[in-house]
Design a protein around this motif. Structure first.
Motif, PDB file in Angstrom:
ATOM      1  N   LEU A 292     -32.260 -32.907 -27.975  1.00  8.61           N
ATOM      2  CA  LEU A 292     -32.761 -34.067 -28.719  1.00  8.61           C
ATOM      3  C   LEU A 292     -32.639 -35.331 -27.864  1.00  8.61           C
ATOM      4  CD1 LEU A 292     -33.706 -35.299 -31.481  1.00  8.61           C
ATOM      5  CD2 LEU A 292     -31.300 -35.634 -32.004  1.00  8.61           C
TER       6      LEU A 292
ATOM      7  N   GLY B 269     -24.014 -42.150 -30.023  1.00  9.21           N
ATOM      8  CA  GLY B 269     -24.423 -41.171 -31.019  1.00  9.21           C
ATOM      9  C   GLY B 269     -25.926 -41.182 -31.193  1.00  9.21           C
ATOM     10  N   VAL B 270     -26.423 -40.134 -31.832  1.00  5.30           N
ATOM     11  CA  VAL B 270     -27.866 -40.011 -32.024  1.00  5.30           C
ATOM     12  C   VAL B 270     -28.122 -39.415 -33.400  1.00  5.30           C
ATOM     13  CG1 VAL B 270     -27.916 -37.750 -30.866  1.00  5.30           C
ATOM     14  CG2 VAL B 270     -29.994 -39.104 -30.991  1.00  5.30           C
ATOM     15  N   ARG B 271     -29.160 -39.930 -34.048  1.00  3.93           N
ATOM     16  CA  ARG B 271     -29.542 -39.423 -35.372  1.00  3.93           C
ATOM     17  C   ARG B 271     -30.836 -38.638 -35.251  1.00  3.93           C
ATOM     18  NH1 ARG B 271     -25.274 -40.158 -36.824  1.00  3.93           N
ATOM     19  NH2 ARG B 271     -24.274 -41.943 -37.799  1.00  3.93           N
ATOM     20  N   ALA B 272     -30.922 -37.531 -35.942  1.00  5.48           N
ATOM     21  CA  ALA B 272     -32.142 -36.708 -35.884  1.00  5.48           C
ATOM     22  C   ALA B 272     -33.279 -37.408 -36.627  1.00  5.48           C
ATOM     23  CB  ALA B 272     -31.882 -35.345 -36.490  1.00  5.48           C
TER      24      ALA B 272
ATOM     25  N   SER C 108     -18.885 -35.879 -21.242  1.00  6.42           N
ATOM     26  CA  SER C 108     -19.499 -34.631 -20.802  1.00  6.42           C
ATOM     27  C   SER C 108     -20.124 -34.812 -19.413  1.00  6.42           C
ATOM     28  CB  SER C 108     -20.578 -34.201 -21.785  1.00  6.42           C
ATOM     29  OG  SER C 108     -21.741 -34.978 -21.611  1.00  6.42           O
TER      30      SER C 108
ATOM     31  N   LYS D 114     -21.311 -39.027 -35.217  1.00  4.46           N
ATOM     32  CA  LYS D 114     -22.229 -39.582 -34.218  1.00  4.46           C
ATOM     33  C   LYS D 114     -23.475 -38.726 -34.030  1.00  4.46           C
ATOM     34  CE  LYS D 114     -19.126 -42.180 -31.190  1.00  4.46           C
ATOM     35  NZ  LYS D 114     -18.634 -42.286 -29.814  1.00  4.46           N
ATOM     36  N   TYR D 115     -23.503 -37.583 -34.667  1.00  3.65           N
ATOM     37  CA  TYR D 115     -24.670 -36.718 -34.560  1.00  3.65           C
ATOM     38  C   TYR D 115     -24.839 -35.943 -35.859  1.00  3.65           C
ATOM     39  CZ  TYR D 115     -27.618 -32.781 -33.246  1.00  3.65           C
ATOM     40  OH  TYR D 115     -28.620 -31.852 -33.221  1.00  3.65           O
ATOM     41  N   SER D 116     -26.054 -35.954 -36.373  1.00  4.60           N
ATOM     42  CA  SER D 116     -26.361 -35.161 -37.569  1.00  4.60           C
ATOM     43  C   SER D 116     -26.950 -33.835 -37.114  1.00  4.60           C
ATOM     44  CB  SER D 116     -27.388 -35.887 -38.442  1.00  4.60           C
ATOM     45  OG  SER D 116     -26.888 -37.141 -38.796  1.00  4.60           O
TER      46      SER D 116
ATOM     47  N   SER E 115     -20.733 -24.757 -21.318  1.00  4.82           N
ATOM     48  CA  SER E 115     -21.104 -26.113 -21.697  1.00  4.82           C
ATOM     49  C   SER E 115     -22.221 -26.652 -20.806  1.00  4.82           C
ATOM     50  CB  SER E 115     -19.890 -27.038 -21.638  1.00  4.82           C
ATOM     51  OG  SER E 115     -19.537 -27.297 -20.310  1.00  4.82           O
TER      52      SER E 115
ATOM     53  N   GLN F 220     -18.504 -30.790 -27.143  1.00  5.64           N
ATOM     54  CA  GLN F 220     -18.849 -32.216 -27.288  1.00  5.64           C
ATOM     55  C   GLN F 220     -19.725 -32.449 -28.526  1.00  5.64           C
ATOM     56  OE1 GLN F 220     -19.116 -30.577 -24.383  1.00  5.64           O
ATOM     57  NE2 GLN F 220     -17.839 -31.674 -22.906  1.00  5.64           N
ATOM     58  N   THR F 221     -20.597 -31.475 -28.802  1.00  2.00           N
ATOM     59  CA  THR F 221     -21.470 -31.628 -29.974  1.00  2.00           C
ATOM     60  C   THR F 221     -20.669 -31.514 -31.263  1.00  2.00           C
ATOM     61  OG1 THR F 221     -23.430 -30.899 -28.791  1.00  2.00           O
ATOM     62  CG2 THR F 221     -23.460 -30.610 -31.175  1.00  2.00           C
TER      63      THR F 221
ATOM     64  N   THR G 116     -22.020 -26.991 -27.882  1.00  2.00           N
ATOM     65  CA  THR G 116     -20.886 -27.334 -27.017  1.00  2.00           C
ATOM     66  C   THR G 116     -19.755 -27.994 -27.817  1.00  2.00           C
ATOM     67  OG1 THR G 116     -21.864 -29.473 -26.526  1.00  2.00           O
ATOM     68  CG2 THR G 116     -22.369 -27.684 -25.010  1.00  2.00           C
TER      69      THR G 116
ATOM     70  N   ALA H 131     -25.012 -25.128 -20.507  1.00  2.00           N
ATOM     71  CA  ALA H 131     -26.266 -24.819 -21.210  1.00  2.00           C
ATOM     72  C   ALA H 131     -26.585 -25.939 -22.200  1.00  2.00           C
ATOM     73  CB  ALA H 131     -26.128 -23.494 -21.949  1.00  2.00           C
TER      74      ALA H 131
ATOM     75  N   ASP I 110     -27.588 -27.571 -25.615  1.00  2.00           N
ATOM     76  CA  ASP I 110     -27.616 -27.223 -27.035  1.00  2.00           C
ATOM     77  C   ASP I 110     -28.582 -28.178 -27.740  1.00  2.00           C
ATOM     78  OD1 ASP I 110     -26.283 -29.571 -27.490  1.00  2.00           O
ATOM     79  OD2 ASP I 110     -24.397 -28.665 -28.078  1.00  2.00           O
ATOM     80  N   GLU I 111     -28.641 -28.092 -29.078  1.00  2.00           N
ATOM     81  CA  GLU I 111     -29.650 -28.869 -29.820  1.00  2.00           C
ATOM     82  C   GLU I 111     -29.493 -30.373 -29.628  1.00  2.00           C
ATOM     83  OE1 GLU I 111     -28.745 -27.478 -33.851  1.00  2.00           O
ATOM     84  OE2 GLU I 111     -27.703 -29.376 -34.168  1.00  2.00           O
ATOM     85  N   ARG I 112     -28.250 -30.854 -29.534  1.00  2.00           N
ATOM     86  CA  ARG I 112     -28.031 -32.296 -29.345  1.00  2.00           C
ATOM     87  C   ARG I 112     -28.488 -32.739 -27.960  1.00  2.00           C
ATOM     88  NH1 ARG I 112     -22.884 -34.011 -27.674  1.00  2.00           N
ATOM     89  NH2 ARG I 112     -22.568 -36.239 -27.656  1.00  2.00           N
ATOM     90  N   ASP I 113     -28.175 -31.932 -26.951  1.00  3.02           N
ATOM     91  CA  ASP I 113     -28.619 -32.252 -25.592  1.00  3.02           C
ATOM     92  C   ASP I 113     -30.140 -32.317 -25.507  1.00  3.02           C
ATOM     93  OD1 ASP I 113     -25.941 -32.194 -24.611  1.00  3.02           O
ATOM     94  OD2 ASP I 113     -26.052 -30.016 -24.523  1.00  3.02           O
TER      95      ASP I 113
ATOM     96  N   TYR J 187     -25.301 -40.461 -25.676  1.00  7.17           N
ATOM     97  CA  TYR J 187     -24.033 -39.721 -25.706  1.00  7.17           C
ATOM     98  C   TYR J 187     -22.885 -40.629 -26.134  1.00  7.17           C
ATOM     99  CZ  TYR J 187     -25.862 -35.442 -23.647  1.00  7.17           C
ATOM    100  OH  TYR J 187     -26.543 -34.271 -23.452  1.00  7.17           O
ATOM    101  N   ARG J 188     -22.957 -41.903 -25.718  1.00  3.38           N
ATOM    102  CA  ARG J 188     -21.891 -42.845 -26.054  1.00  3.38           C
ATOM    103  C   ARG J 188     -21.909 -43.247 -27.516  1.00  3.38           C
ATOM    104  NH1 ARG J 188     -17.483 -44.608 -22.866  1.00  3.38           N
ATOM    105  NH2 ARG J 188     -17.440 -42.414 -22.435  1.00  3.38           N
TER     106      ARG J 188
END
Lengths: 69, 142
Positions: free
Chosen positions: B80, B139-142, B2, A43-45, B71, A34-35, A32, B73, B75-78, B136-137
């Motif tokens: 996680l 951030g997120v680390r894998a 989002s 903010k995202y890896s 949007s 947003q990603t 997306t 759908a 995705d990988e961040r959602d 979402y606010r």
């Protein structure tokens, strides 16, 4: 172990490719808007697969898009 | 923001306000223990009904405000973020269910157990969607 962070040149590369929008890049990569915004802002890896897809869109090797310092 | 972030925020607020009001009523209403079963069921049903309406309205509003249909759908961040939030909420829920299903039956009964179960579910939902909003606010680390 010293803390290192993943940074990227996506904003610059989007500018250099005719000001490609985050939404356009997102649709080409399969994520997306947003990603893409979160990746740009650090903010995202992204996953390795997503990182390679982003590099592929810009026609650059991975290390020219992402760096780990 | 989002639509998932928006939904998580509104849903946490709705849970806190609606279920908080119900819990305060149950704890502070004079003579609640003396109410008939039908009155208690009506009070609980009304609370859950309001929550259901809030969930439906929030989903409709969030989906209609989504900037692009694709949007919606995941995705990988959602995925996680959703996975991590669900894992944390699972622990809250399982702790609550141990208290409600294993500890409380020895010294409590009836509506106290029902309300405690509702509280445990609400706590797990608040943790789940609170963590989604925070991820979402911030951030997120894998």
């Amino acid at each position: 172990m010293p803390d290192r962070t993943l940074s990227n040149n996506i904003r610059v590369l989007r500018f250099m490719t005719g000001e490609m929008t985050q939404a356009d890049l997102g649709s080409k990569v399969g994520v997306t808007r947003q990603t893409i915004a979160a990746i740009e802002a650090g903010k995202y890896s992204p996953t390795l697969e997503c990182a390679f897809r982003i590099a592929e869109v810009f026609g650059k090797p991975l290390e020219e898009v992402f760096s780990w310092k | 923001m989002s639509h998932r972030e928006r939904f998580a925020l509104v849903w946490v607020v709705a849970l806190v306000v609606v279920l908080g009001t119900y819990m305060v009523l149950v704890a502070a209403l004079p003579g609640y223990d003396g109410f008939g079963v039908s009155t208690k069921i009506a009070l609980l049903g009304g609370t859950l009904g309001i929550l259901a309406l809030a969930a439906i309205a929030t989903q409709i509003a969030a989906h209609s405000a989504a900037d692009r249909p694709e949007s919606l759908a995941l995705d990988e961040r959602d995925r996680l973020i959703a996975g991590r939030a669900a894992a944390a909420a699972y622990h809250v829920l399982i702790a609550g269910m141990i208290i409600v299903g294993i500890v409380m039956p020895f010294n409590k009964g009836g509506w106290e157990i029902i309300n405690a179960a509702l509280l445990a579910i609400a706590a797990a939902e608040i943790v789940h969607h609170g963590l989604i909003f925070a991820a979402y606010r911030r951030g997120v680390r894998a």
